[in-house]
Design a protein around this motif. Structure first.
Motif, mmCIF file in Angstrom:
data_model
loop_
_atom_site.group_PDB
_atom_site.id
_atom_site.type_symbol
_atom_site.label_atom_id
_atom_site.label_comp_id
_atom_site.label_asym_id
_atom_site.label_seq_id
_atom_site.Cartn_x
_atom_site.Cartn_y
_atom_site.Cartn_z
ATOM 1 N N THR A 211 0.801 -1.224 0.000
ATOM 2 C CA THR A 211 0.000 0.000 0.000
ATOM 3 C C THR A 211 0.836 1.277 0.000
ATOM 4 O O THR A 211 0.273 2.367 -0.138
ATOM 5 N N CYS A 212 2.148 1.163 0.181
ATOM 6 C CA CYS A 212 3.022 2.336 0.254
ATOM 7 C C CYS A 212 4.064 2.287 -0.862
ATOM 8 O O CYS A 212 4.329 1.236 -1.438
ATOM 9 N N ILE A 213 4.644 3.441 -1.132
ATOM 10 C CA ILE A 213 5.752 3.516 -2.095
ATOM 11 C C ILE A 213 7.046 3.229 -1.350
ATOM 12 O O ILE A 213 7.341 3.873 -0.336
ATOM 13 N N HIS A 214 7.817 2.278 -1.839
ATOM 14 C CA HIS A 214 9.052 1.867 -1.163
ATOM 15 C C HIS A 214 10.246 2.120 -2.094
ATOM 16 O O HIS A 214 10.772 1.198 -2.715
ATOM 17 N N ARG A 215 10.672 3.363 -2.146
ATOM 18 C CA ARG A 215 11.773 3.720 -3.041
ATOM 19 C C ARG A 215 13.116 3.224 -2.522
ATOM 20 O O ARG A 215 14.113 3.270 -3.218
ATOM 21 N N GLU A 216 13.118 2.722 -1.292
ATOM 22 C CA GLU A 216 14.351 2.142 -0.744
ATOM 23 C C GLU A 216 14.679 0.797 -1.376
ATOM 24 O O GLU A 216 15.788 0.275 -1.188
ATOM 25 N N TYR A 217 13.728 0.234 -2.128
ATOM 26 C CA TYR A 217 13.965 -1.065 -2.762
ATOM 27 C C TYR A 217 14.015 -0.972 -4.293
ATOM 28 O O TYR A 217 13.971 -1.983 -4.965
ATOM 29 N N GLN A 218 14.129 0.229 -4.827
ATOM 30 C CA GLN A 218 14.265 0.376 -6.276
ATOM 31 C C GLN A 218 15.611 -0.195 -6.707
ATOM 32 O O GLN A 218 16.652 0.154 -6.146
ATOM 33 N N GLN A 219 15.605 -1.065 -7.678
ATOM 34 C CA GLN A 219 16.823 -1.749 -8.103
ATOM 35 C C GLN A 219 17.535 -0.941 -9.179
ATOM 36 O O GLN A 219 16.982 -0.662 -10.240
ATOM 37 N N MET A 349 8.086 -7.876 0.420
ATOM 38 C CA MET A 349 9.032 -8.990 0.434
ATOM 39 C C MET A 349 8.378 -10.267 -0.094
ATOM 40 O O MET A 349 9.003 -11.056 -0.795
ATOM 41 N N GLU A 350 7.097 -10.442 0.218
ATOM 42 C CA GLU A 350 6.377 -11.645 -0.196
ATOM 43 C C GLU A 350 6.105 -11.661 -1.695
ATOM 44 O O GLU A 350 6.191 -12.712 -2.343
ATOM 45 N N THR A 351 5.799 -10.488 -2.243
ATOM 46 C CA THR A 351 5.365 -10.430 -3.647
ATOM 47 C C THR A 351 6.493 -10.129 -4.627
ATOM 48 O O THR A 351 6.366 -10.421 -5.813
ATOM 49 N N ASN A 352 7.608 -9.557 -4.148
ATOM 50 C CA ASN A 352 8.683 -9.125 -5.057
ATOM 51 C C ASN A 352 9.994 -9.880 -4.864
ATOM 52 O O ASN A 352 11.059 -9.402 -5.238
ATOM 53 N N GLY A 353 9.953 -11.041 -4.233
ATOM 54 C CA GLY A 353 11.150 -11.868 -4.152
ATOM 55 C C GLY A 353 12.191 -11.424 -3.155
ATOM 56 O O GLY A 353 13.380 -11.644 -3.358
ATOM 57 N N ARG A 354 11.773 -10.754 -2.065
ATOM 58 C CA ARG A 354 12.686 -10.357 -0.990
ATOM 59 C C ARG A 354 13.885 -9.558 -1.509
ATOM 60 O O ARG A 354 15.046 -9.945 -1.315
ATOM 61 N N PRO A 355 13.653 -8.431 -2.170
ATOM 62 C CA PRO A 355 14.758 -7.676 -2.776
ATOM 63 C C PRO A 355 15.682 -7.067 -1.729
ATOM 64 O O PRO A 355 15.315 -6.900 -0.566
ATOM 65 N N CYS A 356 16.882 -6.725 -2.177
ATOM 66 C CA CYS A 356 17.825 -5.977 -1.333
ATOM 67 C C CYS A 356 17.481 -4.494 -1.438
ATOM 68 O O CYS A 356 16.963 -4.033 -2.457
ATOM 69 N N PHE A 357 17.757 -3.752 -0.383
ATOM 70 C CA PHE A 357 17.547 -2.309 -0.461
ATOM 71 C C PHE A 357 18.515 -1.692 -1.477
ATOM 72 O O PHE A 357 19.526 -2.274 -1.839
ATOM 73 N N THR A 358 18.177 -0.508 -1.945
ATOM 74 C CA THR A 358 18.954 0.162 -2.993
ATOM 75 C C THR A 358 20.345 0.513 -2.475
ATOM 76 O O THR A 358 20.481 1.235 -1.486
ATOM 77 N N ARG A 359 21.361 0.024 -3.143
ATOM 78 C CA ARG A 359 22.731 0.311 -2.738
ATOM 79 C C ARG A 359 23.314 1.500 -3.503
ATOM 80 O O ARG A 359 24.057 2.307 -2.958
ATOM 81 N N SER A 360 23.023 1.572 -4.800
ATOM 82 C CA SER A 360 23.620 2.598 -5.644
ATOM 83 C C SER A 360 23.155 3.985 -5.211
ATOM 84 O O SER A 360 21.959 4.257 -5.116
#
Length: 450
Positions: A211-219, A349-360
């Motif tokens: 329900t929220c925008i999570h720009r910390e997980y943009q790859q 995490m459940e729907t997007n494959g448990r991504p890593c937070f944005t490092r770059s």
């Protein structure tokens, strides 16, 4: 403000590593990790270090033996730490509580604490010897979840080093485990706070709802590799006041964490000399979500409960606008960490494959200055230093952890380890010096473009 780094070299003699198991039988079972625990961004090890002086009242007691025995007893209560991680076909992690044990190393070093010349800050000299990476022990799956080394010193003091698999706990969780370890080392029968698993409380809703925008997980593509160095910086009341003086009145009352974080983000960005002023960059504030949840998690919960709300802007805006702009971004990011935000991230995490937070392009900050790691006492008194062993976490250099620290003058504040390329570190020091340098009248000389 930049703290001196010790360059001394010494020898460490290690005994053969061993596995310390729970002192009594423990349940043999499988335990699922939560959706916060098993995200890709936590699949690395966190090194911690604690330094202790000789205590005459402990004459005849061996810190290695005391801590080894206390560890065996503590693992009866925290028995999942003695197990091994398994990965399901969908990437979900679980702990096989098989009681294999924690990796433990007994060691001796030909050095005294006085040889450190009061430089008890990261990076520590010969740290790879003070926390030896036993071959094959540093994996995430089917490897020890904790590695502990206790190194005796010539002066009678000792160094306690620990490496933790981050999927098991965050800063609050490992602090709880270490408090239990210290209590049993001081002959308590059980921990004052009994551990609670309860990871199912932080698993996805049914059905998941992002329900929220999570720009910390943009790859994004990873940053280019560089030669990094580690320095520690001290920020006490005078330094915070100098930064606070740069802000308009309505922002000068902001917390010291927000002010310091905004300043470091801005100075660090300048020091990196980005070529493109339109480059998008991020500040990720690690927020402890325990107090955001209703009902709250049980007191003994020791899993990960942190989220990474992101402040996003461009290099040109961050460096070209007043410091107050950065403070507002930090405040807005922290305010995003509501209860719904936490559950939305768990569902992501459940729907997007448990991504890593944005490092770059990211600067990640975590404040554990209230965790009281220095208060860890195995009977020899409080630690001279207790906290992370270096800047960065895992293979991510852009992470800084704020820790409580008392400098050589007795001033209390925060120590902040930072990892940057060599030239960028030099520029960062100059940026900070320009803020904190005093003139002959004792007034602060500040850069006009702040």
């Amino acid at each position: 403000m930049v703290l001196k780094i010790s360059s001394m070299v010494f020898k460490v003699k290690r005994h053969k590593h061993e596995l310390v198991k729970p002192s009594n039988p423990t349940p043999n079972e499988l335990k699922l990790l939560s959706n916060i625990d098993d995200q890709l961004g936590f699949r690395y090890h966190v090194p911690l270090i604690f330094l202790y002086r000789y205590n005459p009242s402990m004459l005849g007691k061996d810190p290695v033996q005391v801590i080894r025995e206390a560890l065996s007893k503590t693992l009866v209560f925290y028995y999942p730490f003695a197990g091994r991680l398994m990965e399901c076909s969908n990437g979900k992690l679980m702990v096989n509580c098989n009681g294999e044990g924690v990796m433990f190393i007994e060691a001796d070093a030909d050095v005294t604490l006085d040889d450190f010349d009061n430089n008890f800050v990261p990076p520590f000299p010969c740290f790879d010897e003070l926390l030896y990476n036993v071959p094959g022990s540093d994996g995430i799956i089917d490897s020890p979840l904790l590695l502990i080394q206790v190194t005796r010193l010539k002066c009678g003091g000792f160094i306690f080093s620990l490496r933790m698999n981050h999927t098991m706990s965050d800063g609050s969780g490992i602090s709880q485990f270490l408090k239990a370890l210290s209590e049993l080392a001081n002959e308590a029968k059980e921990p004052s706070i009994l551990p609670m698993w309860c990871r199912e409380l932080l698993c996805a809703r049914e059905p998941p709802k992002v329900t929220c925008i999570h720009r910390e997980y943009q790859q994004l593509p990873p940053d280019t590799k560089s030669n990094f160095i580690h320095h520690s910086f001290f920020f006490g009341p005078k330094e915070i006041a100098a930064i606070r003086a740069l802000l308009p009145h309505h922002l000068s009352k902001s917390t010291s964490f927000k002010i310091l974080t905004a300043c470091l983000w801005r100075c660090r960005t300048k020091a990196l000399q980005w070529k493109n002023s339109n480059e998008e960059i991020r500040l990720l504030c690690i927020v402890n979500a325990r107090c955001r949840l209703n009902p709250p998690l049980p007191e003994g919960f020791y899993g990960n409960t942190v989220v990474f709300p992101a402040a996003v802007t461009t290099v040109g805006k961050l460096c070209g606008r007043p410091l107050g702009y950065a403070v507002e971004l930090v405040k807005n990011a922290k305010n995003e960490a509501t209860e719904e935000y936490v559950h939305s991230m768990i569902d992501l995490m459940e729907t997007n494959g448990r991504p890593c937070f944005t490092r770059s392009g990211s600067f990640v900050v975590s404040n554990i200055s209230k965790a009281s790691l220095k208060d860890l006492d195995f009977g020899w008194g409080k630690a001279l230093y207790g906290g992370v062993a270096k800047a960065g976490l895992g293979d991510i250099p852009g992470v800084s952890v704020y820790m409580h620290f008392t400098n050589s003058k007795g001033e209390q504040g925060r120590v902040v380890p930072i990892c940057l390329p060599i030239n960028a570190m030099e520029r960062l020091e100059k940026e900070l010096d320009n803020i904190l340098k005093a003139n002959n009248n004792g007034k602060m000389i500040l850069r006009s473009n702040f």
